[in-house]
Design an enzyme around this catalytic site. Sequence first.
Site, PDB file in Angstrom:
ATOM      1  N   GLY A 105       0.795  -1.238   0.000  1.00 35.72           N
ATOM      2  CA  GLY A 105       0.000   0.000   0.000  1.00 35.72           C
ATOM      3  C   GLY A 105       0.820   1.276   0.000  1.00 35.72           C
ATOM      4  O   GLY A 105       0.309   2.346   0.298  1.00 35.72           O
ATOM      5  N   SER A 111       0.544  -4.763  -5.009  1.00 35.88           N
ATOM      6  CA  SER A 111      -0.568  -5.600  -5.486  1.00 35.88           C
ATOM      7  C   SER A 111      -0.216  -6.291  -6.792  1.00 35.88           C
ATOM      8  O   SER A 111      -0.413  -7.493  -6.943  1.00 35.88           O
ATOM      9  CB  SER A 111      -1.827  -4.767  -5.734  1.00 35.88           C
ATOM     10  OG  SER A 111      -2.232  -4.133  -4.583  1.00 35.88           O
ATOM     11  N   ASP A 156       0.975  -1.351 -13.937  1.00 35.96           N
ATOM     12  CA  ASP A 156       1.797  -1.949 -12.878  1.00 35.96           C
ATOM     13  C   ASP A 156       2.216  -3.368 -13.244  1.00 35.96           C
ATOM     14  O   ASP A 156       3.364  -3.773 -13.032  1.00 35.96           O
ATOM     15  CB  ASP A 156       1.016  -1.963 -11.557  1.00 35.96           C
ATOM     16  CG  ASP A 156       0.430  -0.597 -11.229  1.00 35.96           C
ATOM     17  OD1 ASP A 156       0.988   0.399 -11.699  1.00 35.96           O
ATOM     18  OD2 ASP A 156      -0.588  -0.541 -10.522  1.00 35.96           O
TER      19      ASP A 156
HETATM   20  C1  GLA Z   1      -2.453   2.684 -10.305  1.00 33.14           C
HETATM   21  C2  GLA Z   1      -3.063   1.673 -11.263  1.00 33.14           C
HETATM   22  C3  GLA Z   1      -2.460   1.791 -12.654  1.00 33.14           C
HETATM   23  C4  GLA Z   1      -2.463   3.224 -13.150  1.00 33.14           C
HETATM   24  C5  GLA Z   1      -1.943   4.173 -12.076  1.00 33.14           C
HETATM   25  C6  GLA Z   1      -2.112   5.619 -12.457  1.00 33.14           C
HETATM   26  O1  GLA Z   1      -1.109   2.395 -10.062  1.00 33.14           O
HETATM   27  O2  GLA Z   1      -2.863   0.360 -10.766  1.00 33.14           O
HETATM   28  O3  GLA Z   1      -3.137   0.932 -13.542  1.00 33.14           O
HETATM   29  O4  GLA Z   1      -3.724   3.599 -13.601  1.00 33.14           O
HETATM   30  O5  GLA Z   1      -2.594   3.989 -10.831  1.00 33.14           O
HETATM   31  O6  GLA Z   1      -1.256   5.933 -13.500  1.00 33.14           O
END
Ligand code: GLA
Length: 345
Positions: A105, A111, A156
Site C-alpha cells: 500500500g 498488489s 503496474d
Molecule cells: C495505479 C493503477 C495503474 C495506473 C496508475 C495511475 O497504479 O494500478 O493501472 O492507472 O494507478 O497511472
Amino acid sequence: MPSHVAAFAPGRVNLIGEHTDYNEGLALPFAIEAGVRVDASATAGRAIHAHALDLGERDSYELGAEGPSPGGWRAFVRGASAELAAAGLPLRGATLEIGGTIARGAGLSSSAALEVALCLALLALADADVVPPWPLARICSRVENEWVGAQTGLLDQLASLCGRERAAMRIDFRSGVIEPVALELGDWRLVTLDSGVVHTHAESGYNERRRECAQACEALGISSLRDLEPAMLSALPAPLDARARHVLEENARVDAAVDALSRGDLPALGTLLDASHASLRDLYEVSTPELEAAVVALRDGGAAGARLMGGGFGGSVLGLLPPGALAPAGALEVAPGAGARVLER
Ligand code: GLA
C-alpha cells in the site's frame, strides 16, 4: 512436472505518465528491486494452501471453488487461480508461501507484484507454456478488477513483467509497443518517499476518475482519450474538461521525458515531474495534504522535480535528486531492476 518452484515479481516506479494507461495513452515505468516471492510446492489433490508469511495468516480452498472473494490478501490468491483457470491455463494443487521485500500500500505496486508472482508460480508448477506479457498482465488485472474491486489498468503488471536493469519502458497502451529507454542518471538519484497514507484503489477515488474519463469519451463521441484533440476540450463540462486535459498533456510529457533522457537533460526531466504533479493535483485532483507534504519535503531537500506517483489518494512520491541534494528521512533510493521471473523449478 516440478515438485517445487519459486517466482519473484518486482514492484514498480512510474517515472511519468499517470492515469494514462486506461486511456490508451503512454507511460514510462521501471521495475524496482523490491518485490514479492512465492514458493509453490505441489500437493496430491486440488487443494491450495496459502500462507502470507509477513501477516502469519493462512487460507485453504479447492481449485474451482475460489469464490466469493474473501477480500484482503486472500482475494489475490483465489483470484489468481480462478482467473488462470478461466483463461484455460493448467493448474495443480499447491502449498504457497508468500513473502517478499516490498511494503504494502505504499504506492510501489505491491498488489501487481503479488498477482504476477502468484500467476508465475502457479503456471510454473503446472509446467505451463510461458504466457506473453500482455495476456498475462490482463489476467492479473482481472484479479484486481474482479476479485479486489479496483478498476486499475495494466501499467503496474506490465512494468513488473517487462522490467530490465538500467532502463525504463515506454509503454504505448494503444499500439501495445513496449520500448526500453536507457535510464542513465550519473550522480543523480531517484527516491521515493511514502506519504504515510496507505491507499487501496478499491476505496479511493480511482474508480471515479475512470468513470469520468469514460463520460468524457461518451460526451465527445470518441472511443478513448487517446483520440482527444485540444480543440475538443471546450466542449466538455467541468470537471471532465480538466480530467481530459490532464491525460492529453501527460501523454505529451511522457515523450518529452523520453527526449530529455536521450539528451541526458536531467533538469528538464525534473521540470516535467513537477508539471505532472501540478496536473495531478489541480486537474486530475488525486493529491492529498500528506502527498503535498512529501513533495515539499523532497523539494526542500533540493529535488529537481517531485511528483505523486501511481493512482494518488495516498502512496508514495517520486523525487529526482541532483548531486548533493539531501534525501528526506525515510526516502528510499530506487533503481531499475530485472522483471518478474521464475527463480527455481
Ligand atoms: C495505479 C493503477 C495503474 C495506473 C496508475 C495511475 O497504479 O494500478 O493501472 O492507472 O494507478 O497511472
